[in-house]
Motif scaffolding. Structure first.
Motif, PDB file in Angstrom:
ATOM      1  N   LEU A   1     -56.453  85.086  -4.715  1.00  0.00           N
ATOM      2  CA  LEU A   1     -57.179  84.388  -3.658  1.00  0.00           C
ATOM      3  C   LEU A   1     -58.132  85.292  -2.886  1.00  0.00           C
ATOM      4  O   LEU A   1     -59.227  84.873  -2.509  1.00  0.00           O
ATOM      5  CB  LEU A   1     -56.185  83.742  -2.686  1.00  0.00           C
TER       6      LEU A   1
ATOM      7  N   SER B   1     -66.895  83.733  -5.856  1.00  0.00           N
ATOM      8  CA  SER B   1     -67.379  82.459  -6.376  1.00  0.00           C
ATOM      9  C   SER B   1     -68.733  82.617  -7.057  1.00  0.00           C
ATOM     10  O   SER B   1     -69.631  83.287  -6.540  1.00  0.00           O
ATOM     11  CB  SER B   1     -67.487  81.443  -5.241  1.00  0.00           C
TER      12      SER B   1
ATOM     13  N   HIS C   1     -60.728  77.289 -10.100  1.00  0.00           N
ATOM     14  CA  HIS C   1     -60.189  78.101  -9.009  1.00  0.00           C
ATOM     15  C   HIS C   1     -60.182  77.278  -7.724  1.00  0.00           C
ATOM     16  O   HIS C   1     -61.168  76.589  -7.419  1.00  0.00           O
ATOM     17  CB  HIS C   1     -61.028  79.365  -8.809  1.00  0.00           C
ATOM     18  N   PRO C   2     -59.097  77.312  -6.949  1.00  0.00           N
ATOM     19  CA  PRO C   2     -59.019  76.473  -5.742  1.00  0.00           C
ATOM     20  C   PRO C   2     -60.123  76.743  -4.727  1.00  0.00           C
ATOM     21  O   PRO C   2     -60.553  75.828  -4.016  1.00  0.00           O
ATOM     22  CB  PRO C   2     -57.631  76.794  -5.168  1.00  0.00           C
ATOM     23  N   ILE C   3     -60.605  77.979  -4.639  1.00  0.00           N
ATOM     24  CA  ILE C   3     -61.693  78.279  -3.702  1.00  0.00           C
ATOM     25  C   ILE C   3     -62.985  77.585  -4.147  1.00  0.00           C
ATOM     26  O   ILE C   3     -63.732  77.044  -3.324  1.00  0.00           O
ATOM     27  CB  ILE C   3     -61.892  79.797  -3.565  1.00  0.00           C
TER      28      ILE C   3
ATOM     29  N   CYS D   1     -62.725  73.865  -3.377  1.00  0.00           N
ATOM     30  CA  CYS D   1     -62.943  73.627  -1.958  1.00  0.00           C
ATOM     31  C   CYS D   1     -64.413  73.841  -1.592  1.00  0.00           C
ATOM     32  O   CYS D   1     -64.969  73.116  -0.750  1.00  0.00           O
ATOM     33  CB  CYS D   1     -62.037  74.533  -1.131  1.00  0.00           C
TER      34      CYS D   1
ATOM     35  N   ARG E   1     -51.920  79.912   2.571  1.00  0.00           N
ATOM     36  CA  ARG E   1     -52.705  79.838   1.329  1.00  0.00           C
ATOM     37  C   ARG E   1     -53.886  78.886   1.519  1.00  0.00           C
ATOM     38  O   ARG E   1     -55.028  79.215   1.150  1.00  0.00           O
ATOM     39  CB  ARG E   1     -51.806  79.356   0.186  1.00  0.00           C
ATOM     40  N   ASN E   2     -53.631  77.712   2.079  1.00  0.00           N
ATOM     41  CA  ASN E   2     -54.708  76.744   2.281  1.00  0.00           C
ATOM     42  C   ASN E   2     -55.770  77.270   3.242  1.00  0.00           C
ATOM     43  O   ASN E   2     -56.968  77.026   3.052  1.00  0.00           O
ATOM     44  CB  ASN E   2     -54.137  75.428   2.809  1.00  0.00           C
TER      45      ASN E   2
ATOM     46  N   ILE F   1     -57.966  79.699   1.369  1.00  0.00           N
ATOM     47  CA  ILE F   1     -58.865  78.960   0.481  1.00  0.00           C
ATOM     48  C   ILE F   1     -60.005  78.344   1.284  1.00  0.00           C
ATOM     49  O   ILE F   1     -61.181  78.478   0.931  1.00  0.00           O
ATOM     50  CB  ILE F   1     -58.088  77.869  -0.283  1.00  0.00           C
ATOM     51  N   ASN F   2     -59.664  77.670   2.364  1.00  0.00           N
ATOM     52  CA  ASN F   2     -60.680  77.014   3.201  1.00  0.00           C
ATOM     53  C   ASN F   2     -61.678  78.027   3.754  1.00  0.00           C
ATOM     54  O   ASN F   2     -62.897  77.824   3.683  1.00  0.00           O
ATOM     55  CB  ASN F   2     -59.995  76.253   4.330  1.00  0.00           C
TER      56      ASN F   2
ATOM     57  N   ARG G   1     -62.420  81.175   2.751  1.00  0.00           N
ATOM     58  CA  ARG G   1     -63.220  81.871   1.747  1.00  0.00           C
ATOM     59  C   ARG G   1     -64.191  80.919   1.044  1.00  0.00           C
ATOM     60  O   ARG G   1     -65.210  81.346   0.509  1.00  0.00           O
ATOM     61  CB  ARG G   1     -62.328  82.570   0.727  1.00  0.00           C
ATOM     62  N   ALA G   2     -63.883  79.616   1.076  1.00  0.00           N
ATOM     63  CA  ALA G   2     -64.789  78.634   0.487  1.00  0.00           C
ATOM     64  C   ALA G   2     -65.978  78.336   1.389  1.00  0.00           C
ATOM     65  O   ALA G   2     -66.992  77.820   0.920  1.00  0.00           O
ATOM     66  CB  ALA G   2     -64.036  77.341   0.191  1.00  0.00           C
TER      67      ALA G   2
END
Length: 352
Positions: A17, A22, A269-271, A274, A306-307, A310-311, A313-314
């Protein structure tokens, strides 16, 4: 010490993460949260000076004051999930004053809850923390259960009790979404005229969005388009569930899509998933806050950290979580909120 706690909570997923870069939407294209976010974005918009003042009141309150990031405590579950089911684990919160106290002591930017809750304590707290009035709800006393957001009060009533903003939900994809879209768009227009900010709970809801064990109600492509509809009716902030999949349009074979949405504008990837949501919020001009989700016990804190990573860094603007904070003892709820805020205060965690 706070950053080390974050690393400990992320565990083995920390490198995955924190080191991800990206390659979908460049971070240079984003309107990322910053101390001067309002000056960069909203000063040039059609929002009047009173709305700017309300947005500033929210962004300049609590532990994240002046950072550009948001930590909001939302407690509308007493209607949305029944009061008994929501507050049984901690009956303290049958009294709405304790909801406001948790937001204040937890260092939140604002508290989002119902007309009744805020109206009951308005004179004591409206000048101590920004109020966000949730103006529509899905009530659970109709049998069989139906999923339909209906208005519980007026925009003027929210203004009268001292609200800095109103919040509303649209169930995009539902049978009643057309009516909800019209009602909420009109409410947002009136709120802006009165000087209040607007926040949209931008959810998708349709049983047909579930296929082969996957719930595409949280797919990046479908939620991204819901976000785009939300900013179109001039929501200042979008609340959206964290994306858990992608390819909803193609798998369900509806609406329209382009292969580039999946090959270049997102990845698994989750990022990146998002970030696709952020891009659909006018590249971050309307801040994306992801919701916390239901409380599942001991793993809540690690999952919420974790969320938050992600939020952030997105390119998102923060988390809005309630049950994971208020369904535990008061002091633990305060610590929970502040641990999530520490993610947004950590300079080591940057845009991907």
């Amino acid at each position: 010490m706070a950053y080390q706690k974050i690393l400990d909570l992320l565990g083995d997923s920390a490198p995955y993460l924190l080191q991800h870069q990206s390659k979908t939407f460049s971070k240079d294209l984003l309107h990322a949260p910053s101390p001067d976010f309002l000056d960069k974005v909203f000063v040039e918009s059609n929002r009047n000076p009173q709305v700017l003042r309300s947005l500033a009141a929210i962004r300049n309150h609590g532990r994240l004051s002046g950072t550009g990031y948001l930590s909001i405590l939302p407690v509308d579950q007493g209607i949305e999930h029944t009061a008994g089911a929501s507050f049984a684990k901690n009956p303290l919160y049958f009294d709405p004053e304790n909801i406001v106290r948790l937001a204040i002591e937890g260092g939140s930017n604002a508290v989002a809850t119902t007309f009744g809750n805020l109206g009951m304590v308005a004179r004591k707290y409206a000048h101590k923390i920004p109020f966000i009035v949730k103006i529509n709800h899905n009530e659970l006393l109709t049998y069989p259960t139906k999923y339909n957001q209906i208005m519980f009060g007026s925009v003027k009533e929210a203004w009268n009790l001292g609200a800095a903003a109103i919040g509303a939900t649209i169930y995009f994809g539902s049978e009643e979404s057309g009516r909800q879209l019209i009602e909420v768009a009109e409410a947002f227009e009136e709120a802006h005229q009165l000087g209040m900010a607007t926040i949209l709970w931008c959810y998708t809801r349709n049983n047909a969005f579930k296929k082969d064990g996957v719930n595409y109600e949280t797919a990046a492509d479908i939620t991204g388009q819901a976000n785009h509809l939300g900013v179109t009716i001039q929501a200042d902030i979008i609340k959206q569930k964290m994306p858990e999949s992608n390819g909803g349009f193609t798998t369900l074979n509806f609406s329209k899509s382009d292969p580039l949405m999946y090959s270049q504008l997102s990845s698994d990837h989750p990022i990146d998933l998002c970030r696709y949501q952020v891009a659909n919020c006018y590249m971050g001009r309307a801040g994306l806050i992801n919701s916390g989700g239901e409380s599942k016990g001991t793993g809540d804190l690690a999952n919420s950290v974790r969320n938050a990573v992600i939020n952030k860094r997105a390119g998102g603007s923060g988390l809005i979580l309630g049950r994971r904070a208020f369904q535990r003892p008061f002091a633990e709820g305060v610590e929970f909120l502040q641990t999530i805020q520490d993610v947004y205060l950590a300079k080591e965690i940057d845009l991907a």
